[in-house]
Design a protein around this motif. Structure first.
Motif, PDB file in Angstrom:
ATOM      1  N   GLU A  78      34.044  -2.555  21.076  1.00 52.06           N
ATOM      2  CA  GLU A  78      34.006  -1.914  19.880  1.00 52.06           C
ATOM      3  C   GLU A  78      32.629  -2.129  19.115  1.00 52.06           C
ATOM      4  O   GLU A  78      32.186  -3.326  19.129  1.00 52.06           O
ATOM      5  N   ARG A  79      32.164  -1.125  18.205  1.00 51.79           N
ATOM      6  CA  ARG A  79      30.663  -1.520  17.851  1.00 51.79           C
ATOM      7  C   ARG A  79      30.851  -2.887  16.925  1.00 51.79           C
ATOM      8  O   ARG A  79      30.004  -3.554  16.710  1.00 51.79           O
ATOM      9  N   SER A  80      32.064  -3.129  16.265  1.00 54.64           N
ATOM     10  CA  SER A  80      32.039  -4.173  15.268  1.00 54.64           C
ATOM     11  C   SER A  80      32.128  -5.309  16.142  1.00 54.64           C
ATOM     12  O   SER A  80      31.792  -6.564  15.488  1.00 54.64           O
ATOM     13  N   ASN A  81      32.097  -5.477  17.251  1.00 57.33           N
ATOM     14  CA  ASN A  81      32.208  -6.573  17.892  1.00 57.33           C
ATOM     15  C   ASN A  81      30.990  -6.911  18.859  1.00 57.33           C
ATOM     16  O   ASN A  81      30.928  -7.741  19.647  1.00 57.33           O
ATOM     17  N   VAL A  82      30.072  -6.118  18.626  1.00 57.79           N
ATOM     18  CA  VAL A  82      28.815  -6.102  19.587  1.00 57.79           C
ATOM     19  C   VAL A  82      27.519  -6.171  18.776  1.00 57.79           C
ATOM     20  O   VAL A  82      27.337  -5.732  17.703  1.00 57.79           O
ATOM     21  N   GLY A  83      26.761  -7.325  19.199  1.00 63.42           N
ATOM     22  CA  GLY A  83      25.651  -7.783  18.401  1.00 63.42           C
ATOM     23  C   GLY A  83      25.779  -8.359  17.076  1.00 63.42           C
ATOM     24  O   GLY A  83      25.260  -7.882  16.185  1.00 63.42           O
ATOM     25  N   VAL A  84      26.923  -9.316  17.019  1.00 60.81           N
ATOM     26  CA  VAL A  84      27.229 -10.083  15.850  1.00 60.81           C
ATOM     27  C   VAL A  84      26.205 -10.961  15.517  1.00 60.81           C
ATOM     28  O   VAL A  84      26.054 -11.852  16.274  1.00 60.81           O
ATOM     29  N   GLU A  85      25.628 -10.903  14.245  1.00 63.79           N
ATOM     30  CA  GLU A  85      24.682 -11.961  13.957  1.00 63.79           C
ATOM     31  C   GLU A  85      25.508 -13.583  13.368  1.00 63.79           C
ATOM     32  O   GLU A  85      26.441 -13.502  13.081  1.00 63.79           O
ATOM     33  N   MET A  86      24.786 -14.361  14.259  1.00 61.04           N
ATOM     34  CA  MET A  86      25.460 -15.892  13.873  1.00 61.04           C
ATOM     35  C   MET A  86      24.554 -16.429  13.139  1.00 61.04           C
ATOM     36  O   MET A  86      25.071 -17.717  12.790  1.00 61.04           O
ATOM     37  N   MET A  87      23.350 -15.942  12.378  1.00 59.51           N
ATOM     38  CA  MET A  87      22.505 -16.983  11.710  1.00 59.51           C
ATOM     39  C   MET A  87      22.627 -16.216  10.266  1.00 59.51           C
ATOM     40  O   MET A  87      21.737 -16.667   9.544  1.00 59.51           O
ATOM     41  N   ALA A  88      23.672 -15.519   9.980  1.00 59.15           N
ATOM     42  CA  ALA A  88      23.670 -14.610   8.606  1.00 59.15           C
ATOM     43  C   ALA A  88      23.734 -15.877   7.596  1.00 59.15           C
ATOM     44  O   ALA A  88      23.277 -15.485   6.608  1.00 59.15           O
ATOM     45  N   LYS A  89      24.018 -16.721   7.525  1.00 62.30           N
ATOM     46  CA  LYS A  89      24.166 -17.794   6.320  1.00 62.30           C
ATOM     47  C   LYS A  89      22.978 -18.654   6.187  1.00 62.30           C
ATOM     48  O   LYS A  89      22.977 -19.281   5.385  1.00 62.30           O
ATOM     49  N   PHE A  90      22.025 -18.403   7.104  1.00 57.32           N
ATOM     50  CA  PHE A  90      20.885 -19.309   6.993  1.00 57.32           C
ATOM     51  C   PHE A  90      19.843 -18.303   6.155  1.00 57.32           C
ATOM     52  O   PHE A  90      19.570 -17.254   6.418  1.00 57.32           O
ATOM     53  N   ASN A  91      19.153 -19.232   5.164  1.00 55.40           N
ATOM     54  CA  ASN A  91      18.124 -18.461   4.667  1.00 55.40           C
ATOM     55  C   ASN A  91      16.767 -18.788   5.633  1.00 55.40           C
ATOM     56  O   ASN A  91      16.815 -19.224   6.404  1.00 55.40           O
ATOM     57  N   ALA A  92      15.823 -17.715   5.022  1.00 59.55           N
ATOM     58  CA  ALA A  92      14.491 -17.814   5.770  1.00 59.55           C
ATOM     59  C   ALA A  92      13.992 -19.094   5.443  1.00 59.55           C
ATOM     60  O   ALA A  92      14.221 -19.842   4.475  1.00 59.55           O
ATOM     61  N   ILE A  93      13.005 -19.308   6.552  1.00 58.38           N
ATOM     62  CA  ILE A  93      12.330 -20.747   6.334  1.00 58.38           C
ATOM     63  C   ILE A  93      10.929 -20.583   6.112  1.00 58.38           C
ATOM     64  O   ILE A  93      10.354 -19.513   6.146  1.00 58.38           O
ATOM     65  N   THR A  94      10.233 -21.637   5.615  1.00 61.45           N
ATOM     66  CA  THR A  94       8.885 -21.532   5.031  1.00 61.45           C
ATOM     67  C   THR A  94       8.236 -21.918   6.178  1.00 61.45           C
ATOM     68  O   THR A  94       8.396 -23.442   6.773  1.00 61.45           O
ATOM     69  N   VAL A  95       6.949 -21.586   6.574  1.00 59.71           N
ATOM     70  CA  VAL A  95       6.143 -21.987   7.467  1.00 59.71           C
ATOM     71  C   VAL A  95       4.634 -22.119   6.972  1.00 59.71           C
ATOM     72  O   VAL A  95       4.222 -21.222   6.431  1.00 59.71           O
ATOM     73  N   SER A  96       4.090 -23.245   7.416  1.00 58.83           N
ATOM     74  CA  SER A  96       2.732 -23.115   6.798  1.00 58.83           C
ATOM     75  C   SER A  96       1.782 -23.953   7.866  1.00 58.83           C
ATOM     76  O   SER A  96       2.162 -24.624   8.727  1.00 58.83           O
ATOM     77  N   LYS A  97       0.702 -23.658   7.533  1.00 63.86           N
ATOM     78  CA  LYS A  97      -0.699 -24.508   8.253  1.00 63.86           C
ATOM     79  C   LYS A  97      -0.630 -25.860   8.197  1.00 63.86           C
ATOM     80  O   LYS A  97      -0.670 -26.262   6.926  1.00 63.86           O
ATOM     81  N   CYS A  98      -0.516 -26.727   9.173  1.00 63.98           N
ATOM     82  CA  CYS A  98      -0.355 -28.179   8.894  1.00 63.98           C
ATOM     83  C   CYS A  98      -1.748 -28.599   9.568  1.00 63.98           C
ATOM     84  O   CYS A  98      -2.285 -27.928  10.691  1.00 63.98           O
ATOM     85  N   ASN A  99      -2.278 -29.872   9.075  1.00 67.56           N
ATOM     86  CA  ASN A  99      -3.577 -30.523   9.466  1.00 67.56           C
ATOM     87  C   ASN A  99      -3.549 -30.850  10.903  1.00 67.56           C
ATOM     88  O   ASN A  99      -4.722 -30.716  11.585  1.00 67.56           O
ATOM     89  N   SER A 100      -2.165 -31.158  11.302  1.00 65.72           N
ATOM     90  CA  SER A 100      -1.963 -31.545  12.664  1.00 65.72           C
ATOM     91  C   SER A 100      -2.147 -30.600  13.572  1.00 65.72           C
ATOM     92  O   SER A 100      -1.772 -30.826  15.005  1.00 65.72           O
TER      93      SER A 100
END
Length: 473
Positions: free
Chosen positions: A274-296
């Motif tokens: 059933e559509r509600s059981n297909v493709g269920v998100e497992m990372m819904a409680k996670f906020n976006a992360i910040t990515v920066s350019k590092c010197n290394s």
């Protein structure tokens, strides 16, 4: 982009497909298949491509040998998709109750670094799962940049998974892991797929003057009536129609199809899709992360090491001719089409002389999903053998295999689930690993874009075509 061909030789680009094709070719593809980034623990096969084919001087294959080749591939898949019977839906994998843990969390991550997420799968009662096989899809994306990439899923076959993402961009980046199907659903789909050929009904139209006659047609027909057999005697591919009285089999002119109301899943199994059981998100409680350019940060290399009946485009000034050809049965479509316009692709390839300015792109997949896997494997093997013959007589011909796209999640999963497409994706890798062919990995590309559309948006199609043109120019 203008295509310029040395010595004013003509460039022939032949698209062999079931419908309008989309492209996303790997640049500089001496390493033709990317590392398997899609989920499910079916990545244990060795998919190393040879730079130069070591084809036999006489690549003829007997029908008995073909049957053995099909059997060996099916056996591999059977081993990788063990039966997972269940007595209650509560014992199947639950995305909501499963746990995702970000390993080595930090306030800011470095561009180019790898980010790992550990998944611990649980059922609907919160109990730990003790086996793997869940069909997962992982993706990292930047909404601001409209960029995305697939993640790599490692199945430890004990209910835990490691999902690895490469952080390609700076800024705010989101992670997604979808539980497409639980392992129990995967097992049910695999069993059901290989049980019957009758999920799609074909209707053939025979010419009889002003009043055409229609009869049932199929890859396999269980009928006591007299049948018309349309068989490729060399490659042993066949299609059948009930013969109309007093009308020759050669009078078949047109065909159309529709889905049949049949299922090989139990009522309990069908509830998993059933559509509600297909493709269920497992990372819904996670906020976006910040990515920066590092010197290394170290630099990251994103590259992997006559007259024609059907023309897409012709450039007479540059001697460029583009044509396309639909594959033969099973060609699914509610619109009526002429059977005179379809042909087994192996036969088309055998008529091509080939040379360095001839480029052949072959795509097959979506139309085979509703049928047992042996139908797809047989077709892919026959195309493989035809390509092998072509490269023996013309080693400079460029041959490219296009993988299929991921598609919508609101379709009939028993017929068209992406799990079926993923299995075909793996089978293609196994079959073509010994030939010097290029790969358009549209499967991975459409996961990265998150399109979930059998016909991706125009922006995706345009980008894919540009990459293909850069490759062949």
């Amino acid at each position: 982009m203008t295509m310029r061909i040395a010595n004013h030789k003509s460039l022939l680009v032949l698209f062999i497909t079931a419908s309008w094709i989309t492209f996303a070719v790997i640049q500089n593809s001496t390493k033709l298949w990317t590392v398997l980034k899609s989920p499910l623990s079916l990545h244990h096969w060795n998919f190393i491509m040879k730079t130069h084919p070591e084809a036999a001087l006489n690549p003829a294959v007997s029908p008995a040998e073909t049957e053995q080749r099909i059997k060996r591939i099916v056996e591999k898949l059977d081993q990788l998709i063990p039966p997972r019977p269940f007595t209650n839906v509560s014992s199947t994998t639950s995305a909501t109750h499963s746990r995702a843990t970000l390993l080595s969390p930090r306030d800011t991550h470095c561009r180019g670094a790898r980010l790992d997420v550990l998944l611990e799968m649980r059922d609907h009662l919160g109990r730990r799962k003790e086996y793997g096989g869940d069909f997962l899809r992982a993706r990292v994306f930047s909404p601001a940049l409209k960029a995305g990439a697939s993640g790599k899923v490692t199945d430890f076959n004990n209910g835990t998974y490691l999902v690895s993402f490469t952080l390609f961009w700076e800024g705010r980046v989101s992670l997604s892991v979808l539980l497409i199907h639980p392992s129990e659903g995967v097992s049910a789909l695999w069993r059901a797929r290989n049980q019957g050929y009758d999920r799609v009904i074909f209707t053939g139209h025979f010419n009889r003057g002003p009043s055409p006659v229609s009869t049932d047609c199929a890859l396999v027909l269980n009928s006591s009536a007299e049948l018309c057999e349309y068989r490729d005697t060399r490659d042993q591919e066949a299609f059948y129609c009930v013969k109309p009285p007093h009308i020759p089999c050669a009078a078949l002119t047109h065909m159309h199809s529709k889905n049949k109301d049949v299922s090989y899943l139990s009522k309990q199994e069908r509830s998993l899709f059933e559509r509600s059981n297909v493709g269920v998100e497992m990372m819904a409680k996670f906020n976006a992360i910040t990515v920066s350019k590092c010197n290394s940060l170290k630099s990251v290399d994103l590259h992997e090491s006559g007259k024609f009946r059907k023309q897409l485009a012709v450039d007479l000034n540059e001697n460029i001719n583009i044509q396309w050809q639909k594959h033969s049965y099973p060609l699914i479509g509610s619109l009526t089409y002429s059977v005179k316009e379809i042909e087994y692709i192996a036969q088309v390839i055998d008529r091509i002389g080939g040379e360095k300015n001839t480029i052949i792109v072959i795509s097959l997949g979506q139309h085979f999903r509703p049928f047992p896997i042996d139908v797809f494997i047989r077709r892919a093997l026959n195309i493989h053998d035809a390509v092998q013959r072509l490269l023996l007589r013309s080693p400079d011909t460029v041959v490219i295999i296009k993988a299929e796209n991921i598609r919508e999640m609101n379709v009939d999963m028993e017929r068209f689930s992406d799990f079926h497409g993923y299995i075909q994706y793996l089978a293609l890798k196994d079959i073509f690993q010994d030939l010097n062919v290029g790969i358009i990995d549209a499967w991975d590309i459409t996961i990265a874009y998150g399109t979930n559309n059998v016909h991706p948006p125009q922006s995706v199609v345009g980008n894919q075509i540009n990459i293909l043109l850069n490759f062949i120019c």
